[in-house]
Design an enzyme around this catalytic site. Structure first.
Site, short mmCIF file in Angstrom:
data_model
loop_
_atom_site.label_atom_id
_atom_site.label_comp_id
_atom_site.label_asym_id
_atom_site.label_seq_id
_atom_site.Cartn_x
_atom_site.Cartn_y
_atom_site.Cartn_z
N ASP A 74 0.86 -1.18 0.00
CA ASP A 74 0.00 0.00 0.00
C ASP A 74 0.90 1.24 0.00
O ASP A 74 2.11 1.14 0.24
CB ASP A 74 -0.90 -0.05 1.25
N GLU B 21 -1.95 22.09 0.89
CA GLU B 21 -2.50 23.37 1.31
C GLU B 21 -2.24 23.63 2.78
O GLU B 21 -1.96 24.75 3.20
CB GLU B 21 -4.01 23.41 1.02
N PHE C 269 -9.71 23.96 -8.92
CA PHE C 269 -8.74 22.99 -9.43
C PHE C 269 -9.46 21.80 -10.08
O PHE C 269 -10.54 21.40 -9.65
CB PHE C 269 -7.88 22.49 -8.28
N LYS D 185 -1.93 29.58 -8.39
CA LYS D 185 -0.83 28.65 -8.10
C LYS D 185 -1.14 27.33 -8.79
O LYS D 185 -2.30 26.91 -8.90
CB LYS D 185 -0.66 28.45 -6.60
N THR E 253 -2.32 1.09 -4.84
CA THR E 253 -2.87 2.20 -4.06
C THR E 253 -4.19 2.66 -4.62
O THR E 253 -4.45 2.54 -5.82
CB THR E 253 -1.87 3.38 -4.03
N ASP F 286 -4.97 5.83 -4.43
CA ASP F 286 -4.77 7.23 -4.78
C ASP F 286 -4.66 7.41 -6.28
O ASP F 286 -4.47 6.46 -7.04
CB ASP F 286 -3.51 7.77 -4.10
N ARG G 87 -5.61 3.93 -8.14
CA ARG G 87 -7.07 3.94 -8.18
C ARG G 87 -7.64 2.52 -8.18
O ARG G 87 -8.59 2.22 -8.90
CB ARG G 87 -7.58 4.70 -9.40
N ASN H 154 -8.70 -1.37 4.09
CA ASN H 154 -8.82 -1.69 2.66
C ASN H 154 -7.64 -2.50 2.15
O ASN H 154 -7.59 -2.85 0.98
CB ASN H 154 -8.97 -0.40 1.83
#
Length: 1138
Positions: A351, A442, A483, A506, A620, A622, A733, A762
């Protein structure tokens, strides 16, 4: 039964109604057994070991007096002992169960930082911000508003109709009926099991799915029985041993028949029983030798194996170098049956978030107006700033001085960072800020501006309040240009207190550079050099730019913007056109370098494991950009690679073409022929994908939607073939189920041992699917740990687990098996040769006490000492030469060929052990002229020669010396005791051979015979290994030779520096939609006075998601202390990769 559900209906707070459907409870069982199934399932599992079944059959034979020459208890006692010890160990390994007394239809309260254990839609939640009324309850998804009256939830009469339980994590459909009106439920209004509540103090929700019906658990798969490759190999070898045993017994049974037929003189003093002829005698002899020669598969083998595994498991538990003091977490071997498998790992499936990374971003460097900051080593003291975050650190005093001197470009740079974001600020007491940032990037940027004097204090949909160098300024927020993955930038349009209109932007350098004014060319060249330096240090980079706007233009643009925002057709396209129109001719301000903190030692660990020829695949949830950047940060992906293939096809045909093109580029001469070869044992054929050599190094990145096509039956081999050619594979993903499918694909078609490592719920599916599952006990709960075989706190400990503990365990187990088979084969073959001298009468060479104690007492401790303490090199040399791990992957220490060599060696040794003493004792007399050639004296000499055969020990300790010499002392003590006068007088029938030991072992020729036998057994082996080391030395031989010539190397603490010039896009984990939310007033909805709870019709908005990847940020990333939650700045990671 819920398995047949097509839809689900439930009522809130009505258990009687819901129980009629027999919905699953929230009990989650991570164990394999329960009280009722333990005994039958465990016995069934144990008797899958062929040797255990064999000894059960042997026990049946021993109760038949006509064929048994040994007592039945000699088999039943060790068999019961083995079964009991193994059952007790399995029971202790399996005691793990977590559950919660929650049922479908219950309304439950969740608190901040608590894990969701069921699947619920959220009704309402509390922000607790001072910018709005305290304890404000507001809508999540369905616009439910309640005025501080929790009791209303206990009588809430809502009815939910939704889809049946399924494993789709990306979708949910349902409706909630309340007061005769229906409200839609979708995936954005659902909290999944395994999520963590973030950015809100509490929320209430209705349980829809529980226990095994939750989407997470339906993605986890079943707990499976895991056996090592050594276990599987032993089962095969036991079958071969049975064949060998049957052949020997057939030979001896035929010999008995021939003897009975031709030699009939003995019947005068040993008459046959009635009805017994030569053929029947041979039949009985066959079964008699089955019992006598059973030591060829000693049952103590399995007891010894379990003890060795248990001991090596304790080494893992006790290893202080795998202890993580910060969280007080030691390493733990949660199972004791898989240790040696750790020394054979070929593929690691990892992971990302929480396993490789800490998900913590830190502001390290920046470039402002052509000057680079952050290159010093001394930390800046921010004590002058009362609003500074004490946990933030920066190393460059010149930037602080520039801020204090009021340089316009520096102030404008930090003003941009304090305004251009979607973060929220919570200030419960003066100066104590908690930032809830949508992404860690951020959070890092807003925290940096806070420390340099530009403090973001609060926001409303129309205004942003910033404290600039001690002066509070309110900026009117006119628009947020949000974004997305195509734009890779965000902008805000604000009006300053002086009335000046500005656009601040930015984003990724390649995107922002295209929209800069021509006058920025020189500054752009200098900034590009700084960006390359930042990227070379592994930092994530962003570029900042701004543009001053005219009042007349912005009024016209804002009108067109409002029209596009409410358009029903082509809304996104119209907004993009307006964004492109205004985001041009900007002036460059500078750039930032943010470090995405990996866990300590991740890069070094991956480097070491790669040198050990272990392939690491990252699986992953992400997005692709996130996964790629972590790949570069970990040095898994490198600029020096020949190519990195991106597979992102949206159809099966596109995916197939992309995989095929990648394969052809890596190996141009490859074709479309079947890439598998047939492998099998005993007629069972298996397809195996062999490794194919390629020129160069390649990487593969594949998206989840493409992976879904690639995992289908017609394409799975093409995927595996292409992936195995690559040095690095990253799947992004992906769902938990896809993680398990990738692991199972490799297990199915590769002759390799797999390991899966993760930290969240997960990851459970792939942890269970792999041969070895490792859980990281981090911030994502204990579900991964509870399903794992081994656990620890940091990824870096994996190299010690594999390269040290795993390699040693495998080496010790293989050496143990080789010696154990060797000594027992030698022991048994002596019986075989003796049969030709005793008329095939099923007579044993050794007495029963020696047979009983040989494996249990005489040889047990030396073998265990070798198997628990032996090592070829120490841990430092193991890290210095990771290549030492490779022989384990190739099964070089124990295989069918190694077993055959053991058999041949045993045959030779048994011939020496039998015939040398036989020849020495034949027609021999004592010094006083008395005869010593009696049967028992010969047996004593043979068994003494057998026992003195030396062990192959590389690492001698005080314990091993004690075990070896102590066992020999015990042997001689017991031998002299058994043959003593006292034992004969007390137990005459049990110990009839009085004086044999002292009469035999006091003769010099007997000791010379023992010495000669030992030399003849050992000399050929020593000569063969000496020649092998000189002519064909292995990596082990070379390293062992070097360890004797030089001291061990000091531990290495090198830091890997990236030389990549690749720069990442904006906002590493940013999601689209937050700009619309910040300007929509939905996150600040005030409950109207005098209204009770009611639903309003569903809106287009997504609402402020309490489980999105929002984050309050802190450079330390530690969990908040609830007593200090008001003053801490903490980064919270939300729904992990789901």
């Amino acid at each position: 039964c819920y398995l047949l559900e097509e839809t689900r209906r439930l009522k809130a707070n009505d258990r009687e109604f819901n129980q009629q459907y027999n919905y699953a409870t929230n009990a989650i069982k991570t164990s394999k057994y329960n009280v009722f199934t333990f005994l039958p399932l465990n016995l069934f599992e144990q008797f899958q070991r062929i040797a255990n079944a064999y000894f059960l059959f042997l026990l049946i034979l021993q109760v038949i007096p006509q064929i048994s020459s040994l007592s039945w208890f000699t088999t039943v006692v060790p068999l019961v002992l083995v079964l009991a010890i193994t059952a007790a160990k399995d029971a202790s390994d399996d005691i793990d169960e977590k559950w919660m007394n929650v049922q479908v239809g219950d309304i439950i309260k969740l608190e901040n930082n608590k894990f969701v254990t069921v699947q619920i839609p959220v009704f309402l939640k509390n922000l607790g911000c001072q910018t709005i009324e305290r304890d404000l309850l507001f809508l999540y998804g369905c616009s439910l508003q309640v005025i501080c009256n929790y009791l209303l939830l206990y009588i809430f009469p809502g009815v939910v109709d939704c889809e049946a339980p399924n494993n789709r994590l990306d979708r949910f459909t349902g409706t909630l009926t309340y007061n005769g009106q229906k409200y839609s439920l979708d995936n954005e209004k659902i909290l999944l099991r395994g999520c963590t509540l973030r950015n809100t103090e509490w929320c209430f929700g209705l349980v829809i799915f529980a226990g095994q019906d939750t989407k997470l658990m339906m993605n986890c798969g079943k707990a499976t029985f895991k056996r090592t490759s050594v276990d599987r190999m032993m089962n095969i070898l036991v079958l071969c041993i049975f064949v060998l045993l049957a052949i020997m017994c057939i030979i001896l049974a035929v010999g008995n028949g021939i003897w009975e037929q031709q030699e009939e003189n003995f019947t005068t003093f040993l008459p046959r029983q009635d009805g017994v002829n030569a053929a029947f005698s041979g039949f009985l002899t066959f079964w008699s030798y089955i019992i006598i020669l059973n030591t060829v598969v000693p049952i103590s083998l399995y007891v010894s194996v379990e003890i060795i595994r248990l001991g090596n498991s304790f080494y893992i538990d006790w290893d202080r170098k795998m202890y993580y003091a910060r969280s007080d977490t030691p390493a733990e071997a949660r199972t004791t049956t898989l240790n040696e498998e750790l020394g054979q790992i070929k593929y690691i499936f990892s992971d990302k978030t929480g396993t490789l990374t800490q998900n913590i971003m830190t502001f390290n460097k920046c470039s402002i107006n052509g000057k680079s900051y952050g290159t010093e080593t001394e930390k800046v003291d921010f004590s002058y700033n009362p609003l500074a975050d004490p946990k933030f650190s920066f190393c460059d005093h010149s930037l602080v001085e520039a801020v204090k001197l009021g340089k316009p470009e520096v102030h404008n740079f930090f003003r941009l960072l304090s305004l251009c974001h979607t973060a929220m600020a919570e200030e419960k007491s003066e100066g104590n800020l908690l930032y809830q940032a949508q992404s860690p990037d951020e959070g890092a940027l807003v925290t940096a501006t806070r420390n340099f004097g530009f403090v973001f204090r609060s926001r409303t949909p129309e205004m942003i309040t910033v404290m600039e160098m001690g002066i509070q300024r309110n900026y009117d927020l006119l628009a947020i240009l949000d974004f997305n993955n195509v734009r890779k930038r965000m902008s805000v349009i604000v009006r300053s207190p002086e009335g000046k209109l500005s656009l601040y932007c930015k984003g990724a350098d390649t995107i922002v550079y295209e929209r800069l004014h021509e006058s920025c060319k020189r500054l752009m060249d200098v900034t590009t050099e700084h960006l390359n330096e930042f990227a070379g240090d592994g930092l994530r980079t962003l570029v900042m730019a701004y543009r001053d706007l005219e009042e007349g233009y912005i009024e016209d643009w804002k009108q067109r913007y409002d029209e596009a925002s409410t358009a029903l057709d082509d809304r996104e396209e119209k907004l993009d056109e307006l964004y492109e129109e205004i985001e041009k001719d900007m002036l460059l301000l500078g750039a930032t370098g943010i470090e995405d903190k990996l866990q300590d030692g991740v890069s070094q660990t991956i480097e070491q494991l790669s040198k050990a020829d272990i392939k690491i695949w990252v699986l992953t949830g992400d997005k692709q950009e996130t996964a790629e950047n972590i790949g570069y940060a970990c040095n898994m992906l490198r600029e020096e690679m020949n190519d990195i293939f991106i597979v992102a096809g949206n159809s099966a045909e596109e995916v197939k073409e992309e995989l095929r093109a990648a394969c052809l580029k890596m190996k141009p001469d490859s074709n479309n022929d079947d890439v598998t070869i047939a492998k099998g044992i005993l007629g069972k054929k298996l397809k195996v994908v062999e490794d194919e050599p390629v020129n160069g190094e390649y990487g593969l990145v594949i998206n989840g939607h493409s992976l879904a096509y690639a995992l289908e039956k017609p394409m799975e081999l093409e995927l595996l073939r292409t992936a195995c050619m690559c040095k690095t594979v990253i799947c992004c993903r992906v769902t938990p189920l896809q993680k398990a499918q990738v692991v199972q694909l490799v297990k199915k078609y590769k002759r390799a041992v797999t390991l899966a490592i993760g930290d969240g719920a997960n990851d459970v599916s792939m942890i269970r699917a792999a041969h070895i599952g490792v859980g990281i006990s981090g911030q994502e709960g204990m579900q991964a740990v509870l399903s794992s075989d081994f656990s620890f706190a940091q990824f870096r400990f994996l190299q010690r687990l594999l390269l040290v503990h795993g390699r040693w365990s495998y080496l010790r187990m293989c050496k143990f098996l080789r010696y154990f088979f060797y000594k027992n084969f030698t022991f048994t073959f002596v019986h075989f040769w003796y049969a030709f001298f005793c008329g095939f009468s099923a007579q044993t060479v050794y007495d029963e006490w020696f047979i009983t104690l040989y494996n249990l007492v005489y040889t047990a401790l030396p073998v265990l000492g070798m198997s628990l303490f032996d090592q070829d090199v120490n841990d430092r040399w193991s890290f210095q030469y990771p290549q030492l791990y490779v022989p384990g992957q190739r099964n070089m220490y124990f295989s069918k060929g190694t077993f055959a060599a053991c058999v041949v060696h045993s045959i030779y040794s048994s011939l020496v052990v039998f015939f040398i003493p036989y020849a020495a004792m034949y027609n021999t007399v004592r010094n006083d002229g008395k005869d010593v050639a009696d049967y028992q004296s010969f047996a004593l000499l043979a068994q003494t020669c057998l026992l003195i055969l030396g062990l192959e020990m590389n690492y001698w300790t005080a314990v091993t010396h004690f075990f070896v010499w102590g066992s020999l002392a015990i042997y001689f003590a017991i031998t002299f005791t058994m043959y003593s006068n006292g034992m004969f007088l007390i137990f005459t029938s049990a110990f009839p051979f009085i004086g044999v030991a002292r009469n035999t072992l006091n003769q010099a020729n007997v000791w010379l015979t023992i010495l000669l036998t030992t030399i003849l057994c050992v000399l050929p082996v020593v000569a063969y290994r000496f020649l092998l080391m000189q002519l064909q030395p292995t990596i082990n031989d070379k390293v062992v030779r070097q360890t004797k010539a030089s001291p061990p190397p000091p531990p290495r603490r090198t830091r890997i520096r990236r030389t990549s010039t690749r720069r990442s896009g904006y906002a590493f984990s940013h999601a689209q939609g937050y700009g619309d939310l910040m300007t929509s007033k939905r996150f600040l909805r005030r409950p109207p006075a005098g209204r009770t709870a009611a639903f309003s019709p569903p809106s287009r908005s997504t609402g402020f998601l309490p489980t999105s990847r929002s984050a309050g940020y802190s450079p330390t990333g530690r969990q908040p202390n609830h007593a200090q939650a008001e003053t801490s700045l903490e980064m919270y990671r939300a729904v992990r990769e789901a």
